[in-house]
Design a protein around this motif. Sequence first.
Motif, PDB file in Angstrom:
ATOM      1  N   LEU A 193      91.498  27.715  31.008  1.00 35.33           N
ATOM      2  CA  LEU A 193      90.280  27.338  31.715  1.00 35.33           C
ATOM      3  C   LEU A 193      90.589  26.796  33.107  1.00 35.33           C
ATOM      4  O   LEU A 193      89.949  27.180  34.102  1.00 35.33           O
ATOM      5  N   SER A 194      91.601  25.911  33.197  1.00 37.18           N
ATOM      6  CA  SER A 194      91.846  25.304  34.499  1.00 37.18           C
ATOM      7  C   SER A 194      92.468  26.313  35.464  1.00 37.18           C
ATOM      8  O   SER A 194      92.163  26.309  36.655  1.00 37.18           O
ATOM      9  N   THR A 195      93.309  27.225  34.954  1.00 38.66           N
ATOM     10  CA  THR A 195      93.861  28.252  35.831  1.00 38.66           C
ATOM     11  C   THR A 195      92.764  29.199  36.295  1.00 38.66           C
ATOM     12  O   THR A 195      92.740  29.631  37.451  1.00 38.66           O
ATOM     13  N   PHE A 196      91.830  29.509  35.378  1.00 38.38           N
ATOM     14  CA  PHE A 196      90.703  30.362  35.760  1.00 38.38           C
ATOM     15  C   PHE A 196      89.928  29.723  36.915  1.00 38.38           C
ATOM     16  O   PHE A 196      89.635  30.372  37.920  1.00 38.38           O
ATOM     17  N   LEU A 197      89.640  28.422  36.772  1.00 43.59           N
ATOM     18  CA  LEU A 197      88.907  27.723  37.835  1.00 43.59           C
ATOM     19  C   LEU A 197      89.716  27.700  39.126  1.00 43.59           C
ATOM     20  O   LEU A 197      89.180  27.911  40.215  1.00 43.59           O
ATOM     21  N   SER A 198      91.036  27.452  39.005  1.00 47.78           N
ATOM     22  CA  SER A 198      91.891  27.415  40.198  1.00 47.78           C
ATOM     23  C   SER A 198      91.834  28.735  40.941  1.00 47.78           C
ATOM     24  O   SER A 198      91.688  28.771  42.165  1.00 47.78           O
ATOM     25  N   VAL A 199      91.968  29.837  40.182  1.00 48.76           N
ATOM     26  CA  VAL A 199      91.973  31.156  40.816  1.00 48.76           C
ATOM     27  C   VAL A 199      90.607  31.444  41.432  1.00 48.76           C
ATOM     28  O   VAL A 199      90.505  31.918  42.572  1.00 48.76           O
ATOM     29  N   LEU A 200      89.565  31.112  40.670  1.00 44.57           N
ATOM     30  CA  LEU A 200      88.210  31.382  41.151  1.00 44.57           C
ATOM     31  C   LEU A 200      87.951  30.643  42.466  1.00 44.57           C
ATOM     32  O   LEU A 200      87.571  31.249  43.473  1.00 44.57           O
ATOM     33  N   ILE A 201      88.196  29.334  42.462  1.00 46.09           N
ATOM     34  CA  ILE A 201      87.878  28.538  43.643  1.00 46.09           C
ATOM     35  C   ILE A 201      88.910  28.760  44.746  1.00 46.09           C
ATOM     36  O   ILE A 201      88.567  29.048  45.892  1.00 46.09           O
ATOM     37  N   GLY A 202      90.202  28.674  44.394  1.00 48.35           N
ATOM     38  CA  GLY A 202      91.250  28.831  45.401  1.00 48.35           C
ATOM     39  C   GLY A 202      91.235  30.226  46.001  1.00 48.35           C
ATOM     40  O   GLY A 202      91.323  30.393  47.222  1.00 48.35           O
ATOM     41  N   GLY A 203      91.093  31.234  45.138  1.00 49.74           N
ATOM     42  CA  GLY A 203      91.107  32.622  45.598  1.00 49.74           C
ATOM     43  C   GLY A 203      89.935  32.938  46.507  1.00 49.74           C
ATOM     44  O   GLY A 203      90.108  33.463  47.610  1.00 49.74           O
ATOM     45  N   THR A 204      88.713  32.583  46.061  1.00 55.88           N
ATOM     46  CA  THR A 204      87.541  32.911  46.881  1.00 55.88           C
ATOM     47  C   THR A 204      87.538  32.090  48.169  1.00 55.88           C
ATOM     48  O   THR A 204      87.121  32.592  49.208  1.00 55.88           O
ATOM     49  N   SER A 205      88.024  30.838  48.117  1.00 59.54           N
ATOM     50  CA  SER A 205      88.080  30.028  49.337  1.00 59.54           C
ATOM     51  C   SER A 205      88.932  30.714  50.386  1.00 59.54           C
ATOM     52  O   SER A 205      88.567  30.783  51.557  1.00 59.54           O
ATOM     53  N   ALA A 206      90.081  31.225  49.950  1.00 59.76           N
ATOM     54  CA  ALA A 206      90.981  31.887  50.886  1.00 59.76           C
ATOM     55  C   ALA A 206      90.368  33.198  51.382  1.00 59.76           C
ATOM     56  O   ALA A 206      90.535  33.570  52.538  1.00 59.76           O
TER      57      ALA A 206
END
Lengths: 286, 351
Positions: A88-101
């Motif tokens: 769950l936390s990696t999913f959130l990291s990728v979702l937020i970190g990835g889209t932010s970038a």
Amino acid sequence: MHVDYWREVTGSNLGKTGLIIIGLITALAVSAPLLTPYDPHEKTNTGAFSAPSKDHWLGTNDVRQDIWTRLLYGARTSLAVGFGVAVLSTFLSVLIGGTSAMFGGVYDRFWMRVVDAIIAVPSVIVIILVATYLRPNAALIILLLSLLTWPGGARVIRAQTLSLKERMHVSAARTFGASWSHILLHHIIPDLGPILIAMMIQDARRAVFMEAGLSFLGISDPSMISWGKMMQFARAYIYLDVWMWWLLPAGIALSLTLVGLSLTGFSLETALDPRLREEKDRFGKR
Amino acid sequence: MHNAQTRCPGEPDMEWDKSKVSTKIAQALRHTTFFTNYAIALFIILTLNFVLPRLMPGDPLLAIYGEEALVVMTPQLEAELIQRFSLDQSMSEQFVAYLLALLHGDLGYSYYYNEQVLDVITAFLPWTLLLAGSALIISTLIGLALGIESGYRRGKTLDKTLLSGLMFLNGFPDFFVGILLLLVFGVALGLVPLSGGLTPYSNLTGLALAGDVLHHLVTPLTALVLVWITSTYLLTRNTMITTLKEGFILTAKAKGCGRWRIKYRHAGRNSLLPVVTSIGLHLPHVITGALFIEIVFAYPGAGSLLYNSLLTRDYPLIQGILLLVTVAVLAVNLLVDLLYHKLDPRVNRAR
């Protein structure tokens, strides 16, 4: 330079040991019903605090439950919490970190501000505060821990994505009209693979520790079977001999799980850091 | 001075001034965003502290003060408390009342200890600082020394033994290490006291008192040091390994520097900076890091106080501790951040 991370990890002694420990505990947790005739919640007919015997490998606890059975089912809780938080936390990291970038601009700045704020909050304190009132079960613990864990990963993912998206193949994909979601899913996330796994192992380790800690403090769901809870109850009878087959096995099981995760994570991180990779790799397969 | 030539005589040095002003503004902006993070974090904690007891089903007074308090509650006292927390008013007004009380340093009243929450906490906090502070210093020194040796001898027997041994130790949760030490040295061998930070009612003074404090300190301290060594050790070892590959080490070797000199003066010294940085980063966790150990040893610090207040459901005290610890953590964090920006100008440029 291409590095075979799987071989790096299985090639080092520490990584091998870690993987074997995790595999063993997972196997025990999965096949728990096959390894014990008892139900973890049911009281057995043997008296309380009985010593280890043929029927009860690790004796019974204060309310006549079989300790070996509870130890096996406790592994399920620990692994479920560890795995759940990691995913769950990696999913959130990728979702937020990835889209932010990918998007940049105000969207990026907003999320990075949220990330900074959550990182500044001492997570142990927040977890204890919330758990005191909510008495969380495993699912709620997963949710709570994930909500506090993802920002660290999001920072890493964002930085990596920022550099990856300037690569030639990503520009090529963009020229062909690929959408941002396609680029993220098919070109960036696959390249992040080993980093994501290292992150997940770290998150899982923290989560297993925190679940045990909360249960040890007695502020998780009372019906949950947990190693931390076993240690909490067993600690009250430290003057009896029961700690040898009640407290010790639970503590060792928990420690072994954490050691397994640490070792695997450490060897993967060593493989990920080019400066730390052993010299011999320079002349090995490329 | 590249614009010295293009500038007309007599024209003021506008270009230079402008850039100076804009860096000033950028710096000020950076500082404000910096402080906003902490303000937001503090606000999150305050809100959680406020909202959670009021979200509980049933009487908020019960959630704020716990069941035990209601037993002794008179209608008169209840009316006073309702008025004090503005419980008869809207949520937003309650929140304002809560914040105002905090500004006055009013963290509430502990029914269990029969004292102001703030006074209870300040009596317990020095013990935590003593335990966690000395553990941080000792574990850093040992970790540094072992890391230098291990990194210098990478791949040798000593390095392999230390690395696997410490990695193994690192897996052990601190509260389990504490229990093990307690069982071995306290219960089985009877060498150390089982709990507390002082022998109660002993009326010791001077050296005898210090000895007694140390005697109680040694086991929880050992447990913490054992668990905390690994992070400094790994960091030092990693820096040693990368530093030893640098050109200046080769130069030193070529010059004929002694092994001891290379190990400590050339490579070891360079490992200090990241370690100091990481101590700074870990400083805030020191307050929360000793929590479990304190509980295992019933050491009279903030952690044990929190545990007792959980057991007695002394809600004002729980909230008070968590709030105070959070503020302390945030304050230390802020200080470290500011200091770090001062010490290492590269951090400013990197942002």
